[in-house]
Design an enzyme around this catalytic site. Structure first.
Site, PDB file in Angstrom:
ATOM      1  N   GLU A  36       0.833  -1.286  -0.124  1.00  0.00           N
ATOM      2  CA  GLU A  36      -0.134  -0.010   0.036  1.00  0.00           C
ATOM      3  C   GLU A  36       0.873   1.252  -0.055  1.00  0.00           C
ATOM      4  O   GLU A  36       0.713   2.247  -0.920  1.00  0.00           O
ATOM      5  CB  GLU A  36      -1.018  -0.191   1.371  1.00  0.00           C
ATOM      6  CG  GLU A  36      -1.918  -1.233   1.272  1.00  0.00           C
ATOM      7  CD  GLU A  36      -1.442  -2.457   1.808  1.00  0.00           C
ATOM      8  OE1 GLU A  36      -2.002  -3.250   1.714  1.00  0.00           O
ATOM      9  OE2 GLU A  36      -0.379  -2.410   2.249  1.00  0.00           O
ATOM     10  N   SER A  37       1.929   1.167   0.825  1.00  0.00           N
ATOM     11  CA  SER A  37       2.795   2.572   0.907  1.00  0.00           C
ATOM     12  C   SER A  37       3.611   2.657  -0.506  1.00  0.00           C
ATOM     13  O   SER A  37       3.784   3.499  -1.102  1.00  0.00           O
ATOM     14  CB  SER A  37       3.787   2.531   1.818  1.00  0.00           C
ATOM     15  OG  SER A  37       4.633   1.306   1.775  1.00  0.00           O
ATOM     16  N   LYS A 225      -3.668  -8.725 -14.897  1.00  0.00           N
ATOM     17  CA  LYS A 225      -2.405  -8.327 -15.273  1.00  0.00           C
ATOM     18  C   LYS A 225      -1.655  -9.736 -15.674  1.00  0.00           C
ATOM     19  O   LYS A 225      -2.071 -10.791 -15.290  1.00  0.00           O
ATOM     20  CB  LYS A 225      -1.556  -7.806 -14.221  1.00  0.00           C
ATOM     21  CG  LYS A 225      -1.807  -6.665 -13.691  1.00  0.00           C
ATOM     22  CD  LYS A 225      -1.353  -6.239 -12.390  1.00  0.00           C
ATOM     23  CE  LYS A 225      -2.064  -7.004 -11.301  1.00  0.00           C
ATOM     24  NZ  LYS A 225      -1.624  -6.571  -9.869  1.00  0.00           N
ATOM     25  N   GLY A 230       1.442  -7.540 -20.747  1.00  0.00           N
ATOM     26  CA  GLY A 230       0.542  -6.320 -20.753  1.00  0.00           C
ATOM     27  C   GLY A 230      -0.678  -6.640 -19.568  1.00  0.00           C
ATOM     28  O   GLY A 230      -0.477  -7.431 -18.525  1.00  0.00           O
ATOM     29  N   GLY A 255       7.210  -5.312  -6.632  1.00  0.00           N
ATOM     30  CA  GLY A 255       6.899  -3.997  -6.499  1.00  0.00           C
ATOM     31  C   GLY A 255       6.082  -3.224  -7.874  1.00  0.00           C
ATOM     32  O   GLY A 255       5.376  -2.390  -8.068  1.00  0.00           O
ATOM     33  N   ASP A 258       2.451  -2.932  -7.610  1.00  0.00           N
ATOM     34  CA  ASP A 258       2.032  -1.959  -6.917  1.00  0.00           C
ATOM     35  C   ASP A 258       2.083  -0.660  -7.704  1.00  0.00           C
ATOM     36  O   ASP A 258       1.194   0.421  -7.900  1.00  0.00           O
ATOM     37  CB  ASP A 258       2.666  -1.473  -5.687  1.00  0.00           C
ATOM     38  CG  ASP A 258       2.648  -3.077  -4.771  1.00  0.00           C
ATOM     39  OD1 ASP A 258       1.602  -3.549  -4.760  1.00  0.00           O
ATOM     40  OD2 ASP A 258       3.684  -3.391  -4.104  1.00  0.00           O
TER      41      ASP A 258
END
Length: 316
Positions: A36-37, A225, A230, A255, A258
């Site tokens: 989330e961060s 995803k 793609g 990551g 995200d």
């Protein structure tokens, strides 16, 4: 005023400076990691006003995380500090063959003790989007209650809710995970699963079947995803494949999802249509895998526009 609010655990991440078994690695770089961060920092770099809600230990690791995320332009005014429980820790293991592994030391962490009272309803109500992941409800019963309470608040004030399943099989059983994650999918507006996650959650193989399976649960938009190929964005009326970007070298894939979510939500907030939003998402995800660390590679809006060919890059 905020555009987006998100919530979840962020941990200090010890990232090895060389590949190989942790048995033989001696030097690490201190960074941070948390889905989330990562997402929030990705949005902030794209010029989106975003707030992150969490708990951190009242310790030096907590100081580091709060200062770092604040320094990236994310509002951390609703982060609570916990005197009784520590900030979580994660250690990466980088392998020359196969994907990186992550070892978690988060049991009884401060974030795992988040509870519904940690949510400021007025704070959440000012945003346009609430972003959640499937990691937070796996941390503890109280964290699961936090997720459901946040969704309830979002519905009350008309926020759109985006959800990245972000499956973590180390945190709970597959049966419990499927039950909770699919229930959350039925209560949100946009779901952003990976292909492998769709296969696990819906026990289906083909992308089209997986997309239809998620749409039947209730979300208005599904963005599936499909790795370096793609993504496929779909509503009940249409499906569109949006190709990804070919990279000569992938440094660290953790990551990327995200970053993808940040790119997509940024596109929606800026008024892009679904296909253009997914193009942004693919591009941000591509940036994310080019360096060690979860957030260090995430682009600014100007860098993204240069990459997409929408702006000239003047080097000298």
């Amino acid at each position: 005023m905020l555009d987006v609010v998100t919530l979840g655990e962020t941990m200090v991440m010890m990232n090895p400076q060389e590949s190989g078994s942790l048995k033989y690695v001696n030097q690490f770089t201190k960074q941070l990691g948390g889905a989330e961060s990562n997402f929030a920092i990705g949005l902030a770099r794209l010029g989106i006003k975003v707030g992150w809600i969490s708990r951190l230990g009242n310790d030096s690791f907590g100081d580091y995380i709060e200062a770092f995320i604040r320094g990236e332009g994310v509002d951390v005014s609703r982060v609570k500090r916990d005197d009784k429980h520590p900030t979580g820790l994660m250690i990466k293991e980088r392998r020359g063959l196969g994907e990186s592994k992550v070892y978690y030391y988060r049991h009884n962490s401060a974030a795992s003790h988040m509870e519904p009272d940690d949510l400021d309803e007025e704070y959440i109500s000012q945003a346009k989007y609430l972003h959640l992941t499937g990691i937070t409800p796996a941390l503890s019963d109280s964290c699961r209650e936090v997720v459901y309470k946040a969704i309830e608040i979002a519905h009350k004030y008309g926020l759109k809710v985006t959800f990245d399943p972000n499956l973590r099989l180390k945190l709970w059983s597959k049966e419990e995970m499927r039950r909770v994650i699919l229930d959350i999918c039925s209560k949100v507006d946009i779901v952003l699963p990976g292909l492998s996650e769709g296969k696990i959650l819906l026990e289906m193989e083909k992308p089209e079947e997986i997309i239809d399976g998620f749409l039947k649960l209730g979300p208005k938009i599904v963005v599936l995803k499909v790795g370096e190929k793609g993504a496929i964005v779909a509503t009940k009326e249409d499906k569109h494949y949006v190709p990804g970007y070919t990279l000569k070298r992938v440094i660290d894939p953790i990551g990327a999802g995200d970053g993808f979510a940040a790119g997509f939500v940024a596109g929606q907030i800026k008024g892009y249509d679904l296909i253009e939003s997914v193009k942004l998402a693919n591009a941000v995800g591509a940036f994310a895998v080019t360096v060690k660390g979860d957030v260090e590679g995430l682009p600014t809006w100007d860098e993204l526009q240069v990459f997409l060919g929408n702006k000239e890059d003047i080097e000298r």
